[in-house]
Design a protein around this motif. Sequence first.
Motif, short mmCIF file in Angstrom:
data_model
loop_
_atom_site.label_atom_id
_atom_site.label_comp_id
_atom_site.label_asym_id
_atom_site.label_seq_id
_atom_site.Cartn_x
_atom_site.Cartn_y
_atom_site.Cartn_z
N UNK A 73 8.67 -7.08 2.02
CA UNK A 73 8.44 -7.38 0.60
C UNK A 73 6.95 -7.30 0.30
N UNK A 74 6.13 -7.85 1.18
CA UNK A 74 4.68 -7.80 0.99
C UNK A 74 4.20 -6.35 0.98
N UNK A 75 4.74 -5.55 1.88
CA UNK A 75 4.36 -4.14 1.95
C UNK A 75 4.74 -3.41 0.65
N UNK A 76 5.96 -3.69 0.16
CA UNK A 76 6.41 -3.04 -1.07
C UNK A 76 5.54 -3.44 -2.27
N UNK A 77 5.08 -4.70 -2.28
CA UNK A 77 4.19 -5.14 -3.36
C UNK A 77 2.87 -4.39 -3.29
N UNK A 78 2.31 -4.27 -2.08
CA UNK A 78 1.01 -3.60 -1.93
C UNK A 78 1.13 -2.12 -2.26
N UNK A 79 2.33 -1.58 -2.08
CA UNK A 79 2.57 -0.17 -2.40
C UNK A 79 2.80 0.02 -3.90
N UNK A 80 2.87 -1.08 -4.65
CA UNK A 80 3.10 -0.96 -6.09
C UNK A 80 4.53 -0.59 -6.41
N UNK A 81 5.45 -0.81 -5.49
CA UNK A 81 6.86 -0.46 -5.72
C UNK A 81 7.59 -1.59 -6.44
N UNK A 82 7.10 -2.83 -6.25
CA UNK A 82 7.65 -3.98 -6.96
C UNK A 82 6.46 -4.79 -7.49
N UNK A 83 6.74 -5.69 -8.43
CA UNK A 83 5.67 -6.44 -9.11
C UNK A 83 5.65 -7.90 -8.68
N UNK A 84 4.48 -8.50 -8.56
CA UNK A 84 4.44 -9.93 -8.24
C UNK A 84 5.11 -10.76 -9.33
N UNK A 85 5.79 -11.83 -8.91
CA UNK A 85 6.35 -12.76 -9.90
C UNK A 85 5.26 -13.72 -10.36
N UNK A 86 4.31 -14.00 -9.46
CA UNK A 86 3.19 -14.88 -9.80
C UNK A 86 2.09 -14.62 -8.77
N UNK A 87 0.91 -15.13 -9.07
CA UNK A 87 -0.21 -14.93 -8.17
C UNK A 87 -0.91 -13.62 -8.47
N UNK A 88 -1.83 -13.28 -7.60
CA UNK A 88 -2.67 -12.11 -7.84
C UNK A 88 -2.70 -11.22 -6.63
N UNK A 89 -2.70 -9.93 -6.86
CA UNK A 89 -2.87 -8.99 -5.75
C UNK A 89 -3.62 -7.79 -6.26
N UNK A 90 -4.66 -7.39 -5.55
CA UNK A 90 -5.35 -6.17 -5.92
C UNK A 90 -5.41 -5.24 -4.71
N UNK A 91 -5.27 -3.98 -5.00
CA UNK A 91 -5.44 -2.93 -3.99
C UNK A 91 -6.53 -2.02 -4.54
#
Length: 314
Positions: A49-67
């Motif tokens: 799930x973390x990998x998919x988020x970093x790949x921009x395939x799914x969106x965070x429900x909350x919090x922040x992530x930048x690549x």
Amino acid sequence: MNGTVTCRGLVYIYRLEGYDVVALGGVDLDIAPGESVALLGPSGSGKSTLLSLLAGLIRPAAGRATVGETDLAKASEADLARMRATEVGVVLQGAERNLLPYLTAEQNVRFAQRAARAHGVGDLPAPRDVLALVGLLGVRGRLRQRPHELTPGERQRLALAVALAHKPGLLLADEPTSQLDSVARDEVIAALESVRRNGTTVVVVTHDPEVGAGMGRQVTIRDGRVGGEGRLGEEFAVVGRDGAVHLPPDVLAMLPPGTRLRVHPRPDGTVVLAPAHAAQPGSELVPADEYEPEDDATAYRRGQIVPDYSREVA
Ligand SMILES: Nc1ncnc2c1ncn2[C@@H]1O[C@H](COP(=O)(O)OP(=O)(O)OP(=O)(O)O)[C@@H](O)[C@H]1O
């Protein structure tokens, strides 16, 4: 090329009919450009799930992530598509899923450059150079062979090459060595190291401790959070944003959930956790100013002391 990753309190929830699954419950993680990181942890802990988020395939429900420069929570769909086409290379689990079966190795890499070209990226590497990076150039005319003509290890390295075709700053690979024998696995590890040396940040989800050891840093995901880290052969517990610490399994066996602990900060910067049930009348913990690490063995036998956890976790 940038390859920086920052996650702060990253949450992801799978919303199913009638109930939700909190796959990530607040991930804090920083990855510097050019680092290689293994995401380890039990099945279902949230690595993919973390990998998919970093790949921009799914969106965070909350919090922040930048690549790199992309804020994954705020980015538009077009921004995410651009990020995938230019900044991030993704290797899905199972080499075949990354490859077009009717194209040769070289054509597969060239085809993978189309999206970057469509986004205006001009200085794309020659497919041969990408194949050389993963050790596939000059291997018995592999360039002109189709995926089914390659060995499983070569196929997996071709999947890496396809993900690297647009020279991304960040490579994300999900279980790149599953179902490979140890020789092929070592070749994939060597290819990943060569990619990292070339300046690309490498993040790999794996169950294989050998792959973990081949990366510069090992991050353990437990219950949807960063539970621990390994660097240079040393293991660290990581204090979460809510102050929680995941104890390693051997310590957890000594301190099962619900154990009440006394927490004693020490002048040397370490912290002692002492189970409340272990304190006997008249056997107080050694006062801070008299504390010496060699007392640990005696205190441990009395059940009064458990391993120290440095506050200065990396
Ligand atoms: N598509 C989905 N729909 C619903 N729940 C999901 C979905 N994908 C994953 N989950 C759940 O989210 C949690 C995290 O799953 P995830 O696949 O990210 O873990 P993982 O650490 O990669 O596991 P594994 O090592 O087995 O691949 C698990 O509880 C899993 O059951």
